[in-house]
Design an enzyme around this catalytic site. Structure first.
Site, short mmCIF file in Angstrom:
data_model
loop_
_atom_site.label_atom_id
_atom_site.label_comp_id
_atom_site.label_asym_id
_atom_site.label_seq_id
_atom_site.Cartn_x
_atom_site.Cartn_y
_atom_site.Cartn_z
N ARG A 34 2.36 -8.13 -7.48
CA ARG A 34 3.84 -7.25 -8.01
C ARG A 34 4.73 -8.46 -8.36
NH1 ARG A 34 3.89 -3.00 -4.61
NH2 ARG A 34 1.94 -3.03 -3.58
N CYS A 62 3.78 0.43 -3.82
CA CYS A 62 4.39 0.81 -5.16
C CYS A 62 5.22 2.14 -5.23
CB CYS A 62 2.95 1.39 -6.62
SG CYS A 62 2.28 -0.10 -6.17
#
Length: 222
Positions: A128, A52
């Site tokens: 995601r 991330c």
């Protein structure tokens, strides 16, 4: 949240659900806050995670190119604002990148559940997800990656540019546009829907007024 999270997640072509969220840049009401502009909302499994972190740096570095497309970026995870702020500080201090786009603090996971970002059997961490939303608030693309695979921000930018180009020219893009190995940066016209339209295309091709390999495979130069 202004809609029940028990509703089915939205799909391509649906209006983005009306939600009120708290972000690192203050409160936002989506999609109304970006009326007249595109926005891309992307979720991440958690703050202070390596994949991330690389994604957020990549998005921030491409932010000027997204803004050239009149498009804003918004992150989201099931975290508190304080966690987001501390993570932003860490990225700036250790990687030299200041994250300037807002990050939604979805502490209870209500927004993520409404948007279908949380697998019902995988706790509270989001997959995601990426939502492309146009100036009318309509969802145009939804991408979903597993937690283990980082996203290609250049592909997200390319897909946005493809959407905006096809909207402007009433055409469609080939594979790998604008670098298709058959027709380069040209666009494709949707296949003719009637016998008359197919015949008209071939007549125009024979007259040098259109570029078609066949009535169903016609290109358009941008």
């Amino acid at each position: 949240m202004t809609e029940q999270s028990t509703q089915s997640p939205p799909f391509i072509g649906d209006r983005f659900p009306s939600i009120s969220v708290q972000t690192t840049n203050g409160p936002l009401s989506l999609p109304d806050a970006y009326q007249g502009r595109w926005f891309i909302l992307f979720s991440h499994p958690g703050d202070f995670t390596p994949v991330c972190t690389t994604e957020f740096v990549a998005f921030e570095r491409l932010k000027p190119e997204f803004q050239q497309c009149s498009t804003e970026l918004i992150g989201l995870s099931v975290e508190q604002v304080s966690s987001h702020i501390k993570w932003i500080e860490w990225i700036n201090q250790h990687l030299g990148v200041q994250i300037t786009f807002p990050i939604i603090a979805d502490g209870l996971g209500a927004a993520a559940k409404r948007l279908g970002m949380i697998h019902p059997n995988h706790g509270t961490r989001t997959v995601r997800s990426v939502f492309f939303v146009d100036p009318e608030g309509t969802i145009r693309i939804i991408l979903t990656y597993p937690e283990s695979v980082g996203r290609n921000t250049y592909e997200i930018l390319r897909a946005l540019q493809a959407l905006q180009t096809t909207d402007a020219h009433k055409a469609v893009t080939p594979a790998n546009w604008p670098n298709n190995d058959m027709i380069g940066s040209k666009l494709l016209l949707p296949a003719a829907r009637t016998v008359q339209a197919a015949q008209e295309r071939m007549e125009k091709t024979n007259a040098g007024q259109m570029d078609c390999l066949d009535w169903w495979f016609c290109t358009k130069q941008v």
